[in-house]
Design an enzyme around this catalytic site. Structure first.
Site, PDB file in Angstrom:
ATOM      1  N   CYS A  32      17.424  12.137   0.375  1.00 36.97           N
ATOM      2  CA  CYS A  32      16.711  11.037  -0.145  1.00 36.97           C
ATOM      3  C   CYS A  32      16.597  10.100   0.904  1.00 36.97           C
ATOM      4  O   CYS A  32      17.261  10.174   2.337  1.00 36.97           O
ATOM      5  CB  CYS A  32      17.297  10.453  -1.200  1.00 36.97           C
ATOM      6  SG  CYS A  32      19.120  10.257  -0.991  1.00 36.97           S
ATOM      7  N   TYR A  49       2.603   6.920   8.752  1.00 34.52           N
ATOM      8  CA  TYR A  49       2.072   6.387   7.566  1.00 34.52           C
ATOM      9  C   TYR A  49       3.027   5.150   7.294  1.00 34.52           C
ATOM     10  O   TYR A  49       4.078   4.917   8.176  1.00 34.52           O
ATOM     11  CB  TYR A  49       2.524   7.304   6.503  1.00 34.52           C
ATOM     12  CG  TYR A  49       4.037   7.959   6.445  1.00 34.52           C
ATOM     13  CD1 TYR A  49       4.607   7.232   5.679  1.00 34.52           C
ATOM     14  CD2 TYR A  49       4.382   8.968   6.889  1.00 34.52           C
ATOM     15  CE1 TYR A  49       6.184   7.350   5.335  1.00 34.52           C
ATOM     16  CE2 TYR A  49       5.704   9.376   6.692  1.00 34.52           C
ATOM     17  CZ  TYR A  49       6.494   8.609   6.030  1.00 34.52           C
ATOM     18  OH  TYR A  49       7.945   8.893   5.947  1.00 34.52           O
ATOM     19  N   ASP A 257      14.570  14.001  -2.560  1.00 29.40           N
ATOM     20  CA  ASP A 257      13.708  13.639  -1.907  1.00 29.40           C
ATOM     21  C   ASP A 257      12.899  12.086  -2.109  1.00 29.40           C
ATOM     22  O   ASP A 257      11.834  11.745  -1.685  1.00 29.40           O
ATOM     23  CB  ASP A 257      12.437  14.577  -1.450  1.00 29.40           C
ATOM     24  CG  ASP A 257      11.646  14.311  -0.300  1.00 29.40           C
ATOM     25  OD1 ASP A 257      12.136  13.806   0.631  1.00 29.40           O
ATOM     26  OD2 ASP A 257      10.326  14.571  -0.361  1.00 29.40           O
TER      27      ASP A 257
HETATM   28  C1  0GY Z   1      10.322  14.336   3.439  1.00 28.96           C
HETATM   29  C2  0GY Z   1       9.156  14.818   3.519  1.00 28.96           C
HETATM   30  C3  0GY Z   1       8.182  14.227   4.235  1.00 28.96           C
HETATM   31  C4  0GY Z   1       8.311  13.142   4.941  1.00 28.96           C
HETATM   32  C5  0GY Z   1       9.315  12.982   5.946  1.00 28.96           C
HETATM   33  O1  0GY Z   1      10.437  11.828   7.595  1.00 28.96           O
HETATM   34  C6  0GY Z   1       9.281  11.933   6.814  1.00 28.96           C
HETATM   35  O2  0GY Z   1       8.380  11.021   7.060  1.00 28.96           O
HETATM   36  O3  0GY Z   1      10.480  13.712   6.003  1.00 28.96           O
HETATM   37  C7  0GY Z   1       6.664  14.757   4.179  1.00 28.96           C
HETATM   38  O4  0GY Z   1       5.982  13.997   4.698  1.00 28.96           O
HETATM   39  O5  0GY Z   1       6.693  16.016   3.971  1.00 28.96           O
HETATM   40  O6  0GY Z   1      11.395  15.125   3.232  1.00 28.96           O
HETATM   41  O7  0GY Z   1      10.651  13.201   3.286  1.00 28.96           O
END
Ligand code: 0GY
Length: 302
Positions: A32, A49, A257
């Site tokens: 998470c 992002y 997550d």
């Molecule tokens: C996740 C998945 C994503 C993003 C990241 O670190 C992150 O920005 O892991 C994703 O966009 O698939 O596990 O949080």
């Protein structure tokens, strides 16, 4: 500082349901994130992002609501290698959270020791091209050799199509390696097809490699059910996760997550995500390993 969430992004589910599946005592949400709040912990200039704010207190409230005892907070790319929001969450968790950070080559031994004291037990290498700029392999390998003596592990995030190219690097890492979200298989492909077989082969041949059987909401092609989670929710993901749980019961982890970065079509109800667990870990023994024994061994044994 004011941050505008990336257009099209969904915020996390506001009022998650109470899971019908009762988690075993001591269960760990082993994947998470915390995001900001941006006004206190600004997002990284190099981010791809801008998320919604998702604070430590909101995370801890969700933990209690779902019935988890502990969290593993993983550094997300929107914070780059600035781990202050994560460390702040660890420090306010009463020892009930551990962390996985992102560090740069110039991190000092003193900084690594301070992170360890705060509860950090791993570093994350991200190979998902939409999320990060490229870092040379030799830099990552150097970092891996720096963190290994602390007993930390390396979390890797990549997409299945990139595994052949990354194989040599992953299998040479000098620490325990934990793969995010099953190496992001294409769940429209067969579970016994060449792509997922390669992933299974990597875990079979390298017993230092673990996998999170997380993110059905991200991996599913068939998608969520319209109204009711049972019996068909994310059904295309089930064979992939079950295969890992049953083949490598001592090397799998599960996480919500939350707050689910980068989701644009569907934001899961976290309570219903917990109800997905018995579909992928079908006995009490498997669930106890997945949710308690394995994360405790990896994150709370030191
Ligand atoms: C996740 C998945 C994503 C993003 C990241 O670190 C992150 O920005 O892991 C994703 O966009 O698939 O596990 O949080």
């Amino acid at each position: 500082m004011e941050f505008q969430m990336t257009p099209g992004w969904l915020p996390f589910y506001p009022n998650p349901s109470k899971p019908r599946f009762k988690l075993p005592a001591g269960a760990v949400d082993a994947h998470c994130h915390v995001f900001g709040p941006g006004a206190q912990f600004p997002y990284a200039p190099e981010r791809k992002y801008t998320p919604c704010d998702a604070s430590k207190n909101q995370l801890f409230a969700l933990r209690d609501h779902l019935g988890f005892a502990r969290n593993v907070i993983v550094q997300a790319t929107c914070h780059g290698s600035d781990n202050r929001a994560l460390v702040d969450a660890l420090r306010h968790s009463n020892g009930m959270a551990r962390g996985v950070v992102t560090v740069k080559r110039n991190v000092t031994d003193r900084e690594l020791q301070d992170l360890h004291a705060a509860g950090v037990r791993g570093t994350r290498f991200n190979f998902v091209k939409r999320l990060v700029d490229f870092t040379p392999r030799e830099v990552l390998m150097e970092i891996a050799h720096r963190i290994a003596p602390l007993g930390w592990h390396v979390v890797i995030y990549f997409e299945a199509v990139d595994l052949p190219e990354l194989w040599d690097f992953f299998t040479a890492l000098p620490a325990t390696v934990v793969v995010d979200h099953m190496g992001r298989p294409d769940c429209a492909k067969p579970v016994d097809g060449p792509e997922f077989e390669l992933f299974i082969k990597m875990m079979r041949e390298h017993d230092n490699i673990w996998s999170k059987v997380s993110c059905p909401e991200r991996l599913s092609v068939s998608g969520p059910p319209a109204l009711n989670f049972e019996p068909n929710a994310y059904r295309d993901v089930v064979p992939f996760a079950r295969r890992l749980v049953e083949t490598f019961p001592d090397r799998v982890l599960w996480g919500t997550d939350w707050p689910h970065p980068n989701l644009k079509d569907h934001m899961p109800d976290d309570g219903l995500l917990v109800d997905f667990i018995p579909h992928i870990a079908t006995t009490a023994e498997l669930r106890h390993k997945l949710l308690v024994d394995n994360p405790m061994r990896l994150y709370w044994s030191s």
